[in-house]
Design a protein around this motif. Structure first.
Motif, PDB file in Angstrom:
ATOM      1  N   ALA A 183       6.191 -34.839  -0.588  1.00 56.15           N
ATOM      2  CA  ALA A 183       6.892 -33.663  -1.121  1.00 56.15           C
ATOM      3  C   ALA A 183       6.418 -32.357  -0.490  1.00 56.15           C
ATOM      4  CB  ALA A 183       6.707 -33.587  -2.637  1.00 56.15           C
ATOM      5  N   ALA A 184       5.368 -32.401   0.308  1.00 51.55           N
ATOM      6  CA  ALA A 184       4.741 -31.170   0.784  1.00 51.55           C
ATOM      7  C   ALA A 184       5.653 -30.336   1.676  1.00 51.55           C
ATOM      8  CB  ALA A 184       3.446 -31.506   1.533  1.00 51.55           C
ATOM      9  N   SER A 185       6.531 -30.991   2.442  1.00 55.01           N
ATOM     10  CA  SER A 185       7.343 -30.253   3.414  1.00 55.01           C
ATOM     11  C   SER A 185       8.482 -29.461   2.774  1.00 55.01           C
ATOM     12  CB  SER A 185       7.930 -31.221   4.447  1.00 55.01           C
ATOM     13  OG  SER A 185       6.911 -31.885   5.154  1.00 55.01           O
ATOM     14  N   PHE A 186       8.968 -29.888   1.630  1.00 62.09           N
ATOM     15  CA  PHE A 186      10.153 -29.257   1.039  1.00 62.09           C
ATOM     16  C   PHE A 186       9.952 -27.783   0.697  1.00 62.09           C
ATOM     17  CE2 PHE A 186      11.000 -33.778   0.329  1.00 62.09           C
ATOM     18  CZ  PHE A 186      12.299 -33.858   0.812  1.00 62.09           C
ATOM     19  N   PRO A 187       8.809 -27.383   0.116  1.00 61.65           N
ATOM     20  CA  PRO A 187       8.638 -25.939  -0.137  1.00 61.65           C
ATOM     21  C   PRO A 187       8.686 -25.098   1.138  1.00 61.65           C
ATOM     22  CG  PRO A 187       7.042 -27.202  -1.404  1.00 61.65           C
ATOM     23  CD  PRO A 187       7.684 -28.161  -0.458  1.00 61.65           C
ATOM     24  N   GLN A 188       8.173 -25.655   2.256  1.00 60.99           N
ATOM     25  CA  GLN A 188       8.210 -24.904   3.507  1.00 60.99           C
ATOM     26  C   GLN A 188       9.629 -24.828   4.053  1.00 60.99           C
ATOM     27  OE1 GLN A 188       5.676 -23.103   4.952  1.00 60.99           O
ATOM     28  NE2 GLN A 188       7.424 -22.357   6.136  1.00 60.99           N
ATOM     29  N   PHE A 189      10.420 -25.891   3.871  1.00 64.31           N
ATOM     30  CA  PHE A 189      11.830 -25.824   4.276  1.00 64.31           C
ATOM     31  C   PHE A 189      12.532 -24.679   3.545  1.00 64.31           C
ATOM     32  CE2 PHE A 189      11.747 -30.706   4.988  1.00 64.31           C
ATOM     33  CZ  PHE A 189      11.096 -30.504   6.192  1.00 64.31           C
ATOM     34  N   TYR A 190      12.299 -24.591   2.246  1.00 66.90           N
ATOM     35  CA  TYR A 190      12.922 -23.533   1.441  1.00 66.90           C
ATOM     36  C   TYR A 190      12.436 -22.156   1.891  1.00 66.90           C
ATOM     37  CZ  TYR A 190      13.763 -20.473  -2.552  1.00 66.90           C
ATOM     38  OH  TYR A 190      14.131 -19.423  -3.345  1.00 66.90           O
ATOM     39  N   GLN A 191      11.131 -22.038   2.122  1.00 68.05           N
ATOM     40  CA  GLN A 191      10.555 -20.754   2.530  1.00 68.05           C
ATOM     41  C   GLN A 191      11.101 -20.324   3.882  1.00 68.05           C
ATOM     42  OE1 GLN A 191       8.741 -19.189   0.416  1.00 68.05           O
ATOM     43  NE2 GLN A 191       7.810 -17.508   1.523  1.00 68.05           N
ATOM     44  N   ALA A 192      11.298 -21.280   4.767  1.00 67.08           N
ATOM     45  CA  ALA A 192      11.827 -20.965   6.094  1.00 67.08           C
ATOM     46  C   ALA A 192      13.235 -20.404   5.992  1.00 67.08           C
ATOM     47  CB  ALA A 192      11.814 -22.222   6.967  1.00 67.08           C
ATOM     48  N   CYS A 193      14.080 -21.041   5.182  1.00 71.58           N
ATOM     49  CA  CYS A 193      15.457 -20.563   5.015  1.00 71.58           C
ATOM     50  C   CYS A 193      15.500 -19.226   4.280  1.00 71.58           C
ATOM     51  CB  CYS A 193      16.275 -21.600   4.263  1.00 71.58           C
ATOM     52  SG  CYS A 193      16.445 -23.181   5.130  1.00 71.58           S
ATOM     53  N   LYS A 194      14.546 -18.997   3.396  1.00 70.35           N
ATOM     54  CA  LYS A 194      14.530 -17.773   2.604  1.00 70.35           C
ATOM     55  C   LYS A 194      14.111 -16.562   3.426  1.00 70.35           C
ATOM     56  CE  LYS A 194      12.296 -15.745  -1.495  1.00 70.35           C
ATOM     57  NZ  LYS A 194      11.303 -15.974  -2.581  1.00 70.35           N
ATOM     58  N   THR A 195      13.063 -16.709   4.237  1.00 77.09           N
ATOM     59  CA  THR A 195      12.516 -15.563   4.971  1.00 77.09           C
ATOM     60  C   THR A 195      13.067 -15.446   6.385  1.00 77.09           C
ATOM     61  OG1 THR A 195      10.612 -16.852   5.749  1.00 77.09           O
ATOM     62  CG2 THR A 195      10.383 -15.695   3.647  1.00 77.09           C
ATOM     63  N   GLY A 196      13.365 -16.575   7.014  1.00 76.36           N
ATOM     64  CA  GLY A 196      13.886 -16.537   8.379  1.00 76.36           C
ATOM     65  C   GLY A 196      12.875 -16.175   9.437  1.00 76.36           C
ATOM     66  N   ILE A 197      11.585 -16.232   9.118  1.00 77.88           N
ATOM     67  CA  ILE A 197      10.554 -15.866  10.104  1.00 77.88           C
ATOM     68  C   ILE A 197       9.564 -17.012  10.286  1.00 77.88           C
ATOM     69  CG2 ILE A 197      10.705 -13.383   9.737  1.00 77.88           C
ATOM     70  CD1 ILE A 197       8.245 -13.619   7.915  1.00 77.88           C
ATOM     71  N   MET A 198      10.046 -18.235  10.190  1.00 80.64           N
ATOM     72  CA  MET A 198       9.161 -19.387  10.306  1.00 80.64           C
ATOM     73  C   MET A 198       8.457 -19.425  11.657  1.00 80.64           C
ATOM     74  SD  MET A 198      10.154 -23.380   9.762  1.00 80.64           S
ATOM     75  CE  MET A 198       8.927 -24.677   9.896  1.00 80.64           C
ATOM     76  N   ASP A 199       9.145 -18.985  12.709  1.00 77.15           N
ATOM     77  CA  ASP A 199       8.550 -19.008  14.043  1.00 77.15           C
ATOM     78  C   ASP A 199       7.388 -18.032  14.171  1.00 77.15           C
ATOM     79  OD1 ASP A 199      10.711 -17.080  13.726  1.00 77.15           O
ATOM     80  OD2 ASP A 199      10.287 -16.517  15.814  1.00 77.15           O
ATOM     81  N   CYS A 255      12.015 -24.202  15.960  1.00 74.37           N
ATOM     82  CA  CYS A 255      12.741 -23.876  17.184  1.00 74.37           C
ATOM     83  C   CYS A 255      14.040 -23.138  16.887  1.00 74.37           C
ATOM     84  CB  CYS A 255      13.022 -25.151  17.972  1.00 74.37           C
ATOM     85  SG  CYS A 255      11.544 -25.927  18.656  1.00 74.37           S
ATOM     86  N   TYR A 256      14.688 -23.504  15.791  1.00 75.72           N
ATOM     87  CA  TYR A 256      15.928 -22.830  15.405  1.00 75.72           C
ATOM     88  C   TYR A 256      15.680 -21.338  15.197  1.00 75.72           C
ATOM     89  CZ  TYR A 256      19.812 -21.370  12.418  1.00 75.72           C
ATOM     90  OH  TYR A 256      20.878 -20.701  11.868  1.00 75.72           O
ATOM     91  N   TYR A 257      14.654 -21.012  14.414  1.00 76.68           N
ATOM     92  CA  TYR A 257      14.380 -19.597  14.145  1.00 76.68           C
ATOM     93  C   TYR A 257      13.751 -18.903  15.345  1.00 76.68           C
ATOM     94  CZ  TYR A 257      15.671 -20.271   9.296  1.00 76.68           C
ATOM     95  OH  TYR A 257      16.382 -20.538   8.162  1.00 76.68           O
ATOM     96  N   LYS A 258      13.082 -19.649  16.200  1.00 74.18           N
ATOM     97  CA  LYS A 258      12.538 -19.072  17.424  1.00 74.18           C
ATOM     98  C   LYS A 258      13.676 -18.580  18.304  1.00 74.18           C
ATOM     99  CE  LYS A 258       8.785 -18.465  20.015  1.00 74.18           C
ATOM    100  NZ  LYS A 258       7.622 -17.677  19.558  1.00 74.18           N
ATOM    101  N   VAL A 259      14.699 -19.408  18.460  1.00 69.36           N
ATOM    102  CA  VAL A 259      15.855 -19.025  19.283  1.00 69.36           C
ATOM    103  C   VAL A 259      16.673 -17.943  18.588  1.00 69.36           C
ATOM    104  CG1 VAL A 259      18.007 -19.872  20.296  1.00 69.36           C
ATOM    105  CG2 VAL A 259      15.938 -21.271  20.404  1.00 69.36           C
ATOM    106  N   LYS A 260      16.879 -18.104  17.282  1.00 73.85           N
ATOM    107  CA  LYS A 260      17.717 -17.163  16.537  1.00 73.85           C
ATOM    108  C   LYS A 260      17.124 -15.763  16.523  1.00 73.85           C
ATOM    109  CE  LYS A 260      19.853 -16.501  12.009  1.00 73.85           C
ATOM    110  NZ  LYS A 260      20.015 -17.056  10.639  1.00 73.85           N
TER     111      LYS A 260
END
Length: 297
Positions: free
Chosen positions: A47-63, A113-118
Motif C-alpha cells: 500500500a505504500a506507493s498509493f499515497p505517493q501516486f496521489y501526492q504526485a497528481c495533486k502537486t505536479g512536482i514529483m520530478d 518521467c511524465y512530470y519531468k517532461v510536462k
C-alpha cells in the motif's frame, strides 16, 4: 511450488491454516505471531506507493520532489527480490507480491518521467508513458521467463526472502550453505544495499530543497511500519528443528540489516518532514513557477 508439501504429521501441534496457506510449520503462538506480522508487513509495503501516486497528481512536482536515484535504487532492490523469489522456488504468494512491487516501482518511475517532461514544457508525454508501459511488461515477462528456467535447475534447499512466508526447507540444521543458498544470500545482500543506498539521494534532495512538498510522508510511514513488522516477524520465528538461533539469524542477516537499516534512514527522513513542514521561500518560488507554467500552457 516444486517442493514437497507438508502436513500436520510433519508439524506436531501446528496451525492448520498456516500449513494449508503457506506450507509453513507454526507450532506455537510465537510462530503464528511471526506469520501474522509478516502478512501485515506485506500489506504495508503493497500500500505504500498509493499515497505517493496521489501526492504526485495533486502537486505536479514529483520530478522535483523525489530523487531519481531513490526510485532506481528501490526498483533495483525489488527486481533482485523478484529474481530471488524465482531462484528460491518460493510460494505463489511471494512471487505475486514481488511482481507487484516491481510493477508499482515502474508506475512510480513512469509518473516521475511524465512530470519531468510536462514541467519542462515538452510534448512527448504520451510516447514516454507508452515506452514505460512496454518496458514494464517486458521487464516482468523476461524476469519471469528466466526465473522459471533457472528455478528448475535448483535443488530444493532455499533461502528466506523479503517476507517470512517462504517455502519449506528440507534440511537446514547447522549444515554449510548450499550453492542455491549462497546465491540467495548474495542476492539478498545486494538487494539490502540497494534499499539502503536509495534513501541517501532522497535525504540529500530534501536537504537541498529545504522542503518535502511533493513527497508523501505516508509512503515512508508505511514502509517504516512494514520494515519494523518484518524485523519483528524474523526475530519471533522459531528456528527449524535442529537449527541453532545463531545459524538462523545468520541466514536472515542480509534482510534484517536491510529492513532495520532502511528503517533508521526513514527516521531521518521523518525528521526532515518535521523540519521542513512549513516550507521556505524557495519552495514557494518553486510552486509559483510551476503554476505560471500551467497558466501559460
Amino acid at each position: 511450488r516444486g517442493l514437497p508439501p507438508r502436513n500436520l504429521s510433519d508439524c506436531p501441534n501446528g496451525s492448520r491454516w498456516v500449513m494449508d496457506v503457506f506450507n509453513e510449520c507454526a507450532q506455537d503462538g510465537q510462530d503464528i505471531a511471526s506469520v501474522v506480522l509478516g502478512l501485515v508487513s506485506i500489506f504495508c509495503f503493497a500500500a505504500a506507493s498509493f499515497p505517493q501516486f496521489y501526492q504526485a497528481c495533486k502537486t505536479g512536482i514529483m520530478d522535483r520532489a523525489l530523487s531519481i536515484y531513490f526510485l532506481l535504487g528501490w526498483l533495483g532492490g525489488d527486481l533482485l527480490n523478484l529474481i530471488g523469489s524465482f531462484l528460491a522456488d518460493q510460494l505463489p504468494l511471494q512471487v505475486y507480491t514481488a511482481v507487484y512491487y516491481v510493477v508499482a516501482d515502474l508506475v512510480m518511475l513512469s509518473l516521475y518521467c511524465y512530470y519531468k517532461v510536462k514541467n519542462r514544457g515538452g510534448g512527448f508525454t504520451v510516447p514516454v508513458n507508452a515506452a514505460f508501459v512496454f518496458l514494464s511488461l517486458g521487464t516482468v515477462s523476461t524476469v519471469s521467463f528466466l526465473g522459471r528456467g533457472v528455478a528448475v535447475a535448483q535443488d530444493p534447499a532455499t533461502f528466506k526472502g523479503r517476507s517470512l512466508l517462504s517455502a519449506y526447507v528440507d534440511e537446514l540444521g547447522s549444515k554449510p550453505f548450499t550453492k542455491s543458498e549462497i546465491i540467495g544470500f548474495t542476492i539478498g545482500s545486494i538487494s539490502s544495499v540497494l534499499y539502503l543506498c536509495s534513501r541517501v539521494p532522497q535525504i540529500h534532495t530534501n536537504y537541498k530543497r529545504k522542503s518535502t512538498i511533493g513527497v508523501s510522508y505516508s509512503l515512508f510511514a508505511l514502509v517504516m511500519l512494514g520494515n519494523l513488522l518484518y524485523g519483528l516477524s524474523v526475530l519471533l520465528k522459531n528456528p527449524e528443528l535442529g537449527q541453532g538461533e545463531g545459524n538462523y539469524i545468520l541466514r536472515h542477516l542480509p534482510w534484517l540489516v536491510g529492513s532495520l537499516g532502511v528503517l533508521s534512514l526513514d527516521v531521518v527522513i521523518s525528521f526532515q518532514f518535521l523540519a521542513y513542514r512549513r516550507g521556505t521561500p524557495s519552495t514557494c518560488g518553486e510552486r509559483d513557477a510551476l503554476l505560471s507554467e500551467r497558466g501559460d500552457s
